[in-house]
Design a protein around this motif. Structure first.
Motif, PDB file in Angstrom:
ATOM      1  N   GLY A   1       2.681   3.423  -0.472  1.00 48.81           N
ATOM      2  CA  GLY A   1       1.145   3.153  -0.591  1.00 48.81           C
ATOM      3  C   GLY A   1       0.846   3.554   0.814  1.00 48.81           C
ATOM      4  O   GLY A   1       1.205   4.134   2.045  1.00 48.81           O
TER       5      GLY A   1
ATOM      6  N   SER B   1      -1.101   0.662   4.470  1.00 48.84           N
ATOM      7  CA  SER B   1      -0.616  -0.270   5.017  1.00 48.84           C
ATOM      8  C   SER B   1      -0.618  -0.691   6.615  1.00 48.84           C
ATOM      9  O   SER B   1       1.048  -1.313   7.071  1.00 48.84           O
ATOM     10  CB  SER B   1       0.680  -0.845   3.770  1.00 48.84           C
TER      11      SER B   1
ATOM     12  N   ALA C   1      -5.411  -3.198   4.897  1.00 48.43           N
ATOM     13  CA  ALA C   1      -4.841  -3.095   4.396  1.00 48.43           C
ATOM     14  C   ALA C   1      -5.748  -3.273   2.997  1.00 48.43           C
ATOM     15  O   ALA C   1      -5.545  -3.282   1.680  1.00 48.43           O
ATOM     16  CB  ALA C   1      -3.573  -3.799   3.827  1.00 48.43           C
TER      17      ALA C   1
ATOM     18  N   LEU D   1      -6.879  -2.100  -0.811  1.00 47.47           N
ATOM     19  CA  LEU D   1      -6.742  -2.616  -1.963  1.00 47.47           C
ATOM     20  C   LEU D   1      -8.201  -2.610  -2.458  1.00 47.47           C
ATOM     21  O   LEU D   1      -8.507  -2.269  -3.331  1.00 47.47           O
ATOM     22  CB  LEU D   1      -6.341  -3.525  -1.301  1.00 47.47           C
TER      23      LEU D   1
ATOM     24  N   ALA E   1      -1.780   2.660  -3.030  1.00 40.86           N
ATOM     25  CA  ALA E   1      -1.734   1.528  -2.740  1.00 40.86           C
ATOM     26  C   ALA E   1      -0.225  -0.009  -2.978  1.00 40.86           C
ATOM     27  O   ALA E   1       0.707  -0.650  -2.469  1.00 40.86           O
ATOM     28  CB  ALA E   1      -3.028   0.193  -3.059  1.00 40.86           C
ATOM     29  N   GLY E   2       0.764   1.293  -3.407  1.00 34.29           N
ATOM     30  CA  GLY E   2       1.588   0.217  -3.205  1.00 34.29           C
ATOM     31  C   GLY E   2       2.034  -0.059  -4.553  1.00 34.29           C
ATOM     32  O   GLY E   2       4.044  -0.247  -4.702  1.00 34.29           O
TER      33      GLY E   2
ATOM     34  N   ALA F   1       2.503  -4.264  -4.324  1.00 34.71           N
ATOM     35  CA  ALA F   1       0.835  -4.716  -3.294  1.00 34.71           C
ATOM     36  C   ALA F   1       0.512  -6.625  -3.140  1.00 34.71           C
ATOM     37  O   ALA F   1       0.430  -6.738  -4.669  1.00 34.71           O
ATOM     38  CB  ALA F   1      -0.145  -3.881  -3.329  1.00 34.71           C
TER      39      ALA F   1
END
Length: 891
Positions: free
Chosen positions: A271, A274, A281, A285, A312-313, A317
């Motif tokens: 991501g 973060s 973060a 998102l 975003a992971g 997330a």
């Protein structure tokens, strides 16, 4: 049977393409196709026409060679299969097709240069007409034209972007000209190399903050990487917010590889957003949520959304923190963010730990309706409430000219000389609200039907569609934006409007969407019908067949089997509707009879009216196209008159379909460059007719769907109904005050918006003067402008009452004036107020008699003083109340 010399000669095959022997066999016996003779070329008077003739002949030769070899292959000759596998014959045809399209394109240019009034379609028709009588050539020419016209349309759109524009400006300009374009045209434009270059250049610009990391991942230790990552995704989202979904998706597709490379090489795929703490973060998102919404209506958006989620992971997330990213407002720029990303997470069964973000996303949409759409709806209502009230007075006037003059004076005093422009501007604001709201709601439909939350989603959608403010905005959007019924978005909205249990007003919106969907899917074929061209009947038949869809049936409020039967009846009627006068009228009557026998498609049903409107259009289009008529030709007017009668089109409406359509197309309120272009209808004449019939059906539907208490329900008249077309199509010329009046009246839900609390806002000198202009005496006008506690005029009811006694409008005015002279009109108005307040609405649906009539008669005989506080429940009781006060009834 003939003997073919393998490797020596095959008929229709040029020498350079003759097959060589592949085995020791020197000859084979086969069934040969008939010997082909070179067709004679049609006459040509220009170099471009000569070039087309040559290209058509070469295409016929190449196609004939390929057909011959395929025939030999089908007869089992191995050498023919080998030749086909080599592919050179197919390439010859491809090359010849390309050359033919190029020559036709040049000939169209030459024709338009000689006659600038010709459209591309007109010029193409002239090219095709030259080949009539040369069937061996015309098939190839007509097929080539089908490729040339879309290519020219695509090229014209791209060339309309100002030369020298920066790539970003070019995308914005392209987005504007693509508004409402058919999906196949949009796809052609997006695939063009010029557009791809703009997309690549803009993608490079928005990913500029990522470039240092692409060149050296070690820059993470040297730069403010959290800010760089946010700058990259922020730049992409800000541009995508200004683009339609498919253009936004194309830009996202071009930019994503740079983001993905940085995410993988710098962050190990964990991501990108973060590293800088919660602020970075959360915005990262939120931007991903926004990007997912921007692309949600595009082809392949689900795969793109998952790629965005990975930036975003992935699903791990903390997406619950971004639920409030769902929003809609009319700021600068306007922003509408839906739940597409959360729906995708729900599809994958992701638990975000804070309850379902799909459910959490509903409150922001509710808030958007209350905080953003409601104030604009109230402003629209305030701008139009005098129109709505004045429209009820139309029957007082002897002519439209008198009414328009009085209405214009009234509205100029109320709002200023630019009152139409003010209303149109606010209507545009409401339509944009409606489009954004529908985009948000459509994203929920991607949730599978078997998902546990789907019932909650459907309940929420029904809730929104039954909110009067949302209804008004959506109704305006459906009249203004045909793109809502096209492509993936159109498919999602068809799902949305087919969820069932929408309620009366929600079902009215569903029917409006169904009308738009049917128009965008079949309009081009129906308006292109030509009684002298069987191919156009086949094309219309194919488009009608594609409408058999259980979701469309649900949106229309009918059973799937009923829709299939109704479409089947329409398909069966096409040859007759495109035939001569006798055939056409017989087909109209037979189709009307068939529809009246299908539940949900009678002349009293909205679905039945939609199909009847299509049949009216089909009848007129076939005649217009076959004989080259103009819309104001007396034969077209006669046909419309007969067709509307035979088909019961707009049955029970207190305006006539013939007058509405004739007004619309005769005054050219629907332009070929505006609404018709958005529908993708190439025929400007029959396209305008198609749109007129469709919006007439929408008007009929809206009137039926009006809720109790809607001022203006049932008061539309001939000229006013035609004026609906002026308001909803947004033409920029003076269209007459009446048209704007009905544009304000005919939207589902608008009449249920709360009115101001005061009840005397129409009791003004301007309104009294407006009434007096109808022929009312000053004394009568001074009394009749008095409204009820709910700001409802007594005039429509009293006109209805007078009509029930056989009086014409002029005779009713004379009666009002007579009563005013004897000071009795105020008593009549008092009784009318009480009657209207008790009945609801404007009282015009009061029955002639009521079960309580005899009881009321007894009460008034024994206790006449009760009449002071009584309202009538029937016209008969109104007679009794007048007699009690010694007021003479109309005679």
């Amino acid at each position: 049977m003939v003997t073919l010399n393998v490797g020596t000669h095959i008929p229709d095959l040029p020498l350079s393409a003759q097959p060589q022997a592949r085995n020791a066999q020197s000859s084979v016996t086969a069934q040969s196709p008939p010997e082909a003779t070179q067709p004679t070329s049609p006459p040509a008077t220009t170099p471009q026409a000569n070039a087309t003739n040559d290209a058509a002949a070469e295409h016929r030769t190449a196609s004939g060679a390929l057909d011959s070899m395929r025939l030999l292959s089908a007869q089992g000759h191995g050498f023919a299969r080998a030749e086909l596998n080599d592919g050179y014959l197919q390439q010859n045809v491809s090359n010849a097709s390309e050359a033919l399209e190029t020559s036709i394109d040049a000939e169209i240019d030459a024709l338009i240069s000689a006659d600038p009034g010709l459209s591309d379609a007109d010029a193409a028709a002239l090219v095709s007409a030259r080949f009539e009588g040369f069937p061996e050539l015309q098939a190839g020419v007509d097929a080539a034209i089908e490729g040339v016209l879309p290519a020219r349309q695509s090229d014209a759109l791209i060339q309309s972007v100002p030369s020298g524009s920066e790539p970003g400006e070019a995308l914005y300009a392209l987005n504007e000209v693509l508004q409402g374009a058919p999906m196949d045209l949009r796809q052609r434009v997006l695939a063009d190399s010029r557009v791809q270059t703009w997309l690549t250049d803009v993608a490079a610009q928005v990913t500029t903050p990522l470039q240092p990391y692409l060149e050296d991942p070690g820059q993470i230790g040297e730069r403010n990487y959290p800010q760089d990552m946010l700058d990259g995704i922020r730049g992409l989202e800000q541009i995508a917010n200004e683009l339609d979904d498919d253009l936004a998706a194309a830009l996202t597709e071009a930019a994503l590889p740079a983001f993905e490379q940085v995410n993988e090489s710098v962050f190990g795929g964990s991501g990108m957003f973060s590293g800088g703490g919660a602020i970075w973060a959360d915005e990262g998102l939120a931007r991903i949520v926004q990007m997912s919404s921007h692309i949600s209506g595009a082809e392949g958006s689900q795969a793109l959304t998952n790629r965005l989620i990975d930036l975003a992971g992935g699903t791990s997330a903390d997406w619950g923190r971004a639920a409030d990213a769902v929003i809609a407002h009319n700021g600068i720029p306007p922003r509408s963010i839906g739940p597409a990303l959360f729906v995708e997470l729900e599809r994958q069964g992701v638990d975000v730990g804070q309850g379902s973000p799909v459910l959490a996303s509903m409150d922001p949409i509710r808030n958007g309706i209350e905080l953003s759409i409601q104030p604009d709806a109230a402003e629209f209502y305030e701008l139009t409430e005098t129109l709505r009230f004045a429209q009820e007075m139309r029957p007082l006037y002897a002519s439209d000219t008198e009414f328009e003059a009085a209405l214009d004076a009234l509205m100029t005093e109320s709002l200023g000389a630019d009152w139409q422009a003010q209303i149109q501007a606010q209507q545009d604001v409401m339509a944009s609200h409606g489009s954004r709201l529908l985009n948000q709601l459509a994203q929920y439909t991607d949730l599978p039907a078997d998902n546990p939350l789907r019932s909650d989603v459907d309940t929420f959608i029904s809730e929104v569609l039954n909110d009067p403010v949302a209804q008004a905005a959506i109704s305006m959007a459906l009249r203004a934006d045909p793109a809502l019924a096209q492509g993936p978005l159109g498919d999602s909205l068809l799902d949305l409007f087919s969820i069932g249990e929408l309620g009366a007003a929600g079902q009215g919106l569903a029917t409006e969407f169904a009308n738009l969907y049917i128009s965008t899917q079949s309009g081009a074929a129906i308006s292109g019908l030509d009684g002298g061209n069987p191919a156009t009947i086949a094309a219309a038949d194919a488009q009608l067949a594609s409408l058999v869809d259980p979701r469309l049936a649900e949106a229309l409020g009918v059973e799937p089997a009923a829709l299939e039967s109704a479409i089947g009846a329409m398909r069966e009627s096409l040859p007759g509707l495109a035939g001569d006068d006798t055939q056409r009228e017989a087909a109209q009557r037979a189709f009307n009879t068939a529809l009246n026998g299908i539940e949900g498609f009678t002349a009293d049903d909205a679905a039945g009216q939609l199909l009847r409107g299509m049949a009216v259009t089909a009848s007129a289009s076939a005649l217009i196209n076959a004989q080259g008529l103009q819309l104001d030709d007396p034969r077209v007017e006669s046909l419309l008159d007969i067709a509307i009668g035979n088909l019961e089109f707009l049955k029970s409406a207190n305006f006539t379909g013939k007058a509405l359509i004739s007004l619309a197309v005769g005054a050219e309120l629907i332009s070929a460059t505006g609404f018709i272009g958005k529908y993708g209808l190439s025929n400007a004449l029959t396209g305008r007719l198609f749109a007129a019939a469709g919006i007439a059906a929408d008007t009929w539907n809206a009137i039926q769907a009006f809720q109790d208490g809607d001022a203006g329900a049932g008061t539309l008249h001939v000229t006013a109904a035609g004026g609906v077309l002026a308001g909803v199509l947004g033409a920029g010329t003076w269209l007459g005050p009446v048209g704007w009046t009905v544009a304000a009246l005919s939207y589902i839900g608008l009449g249920a918006i709360d009115r101001a609390a005061h009840n005397n806002r129409f009791e003004t000198d301007d309104m009294r003067n407006f009434l007096a202009a109808s022929g009312l005496s000053d004394a009568a006008a001074s009394v009749l402008y008095d409204t009820t506690g709910n700001a409802v005029s007594p005039v429509p009811f009293l006109l209805q009452y007078a009509q029930s006694h056989g009086l014409s409008p002029d005779q009713a005015i004379a009666w009002f004036n007579q009563l005013a002279e004897t000071d009795q009109l105020s008593g009549v108005v008092h009784i009318a107020h009480q009657t209207i307040d008790e009945a609801g609405g404007n009282g015009t649906d009061l029955p002639g008699t009521h079960a309580s009539d005899s009881e009321v008669a007894d009460t008034l005989d024994f206790t006449p003083h009760h009449a002071v506080a009584m309202g009538a429940q029937s016209m008969a009781q109104f007679d009794m109340l007048l007699q009690t006060f010694d007021i003479p009834p109309p005679a």
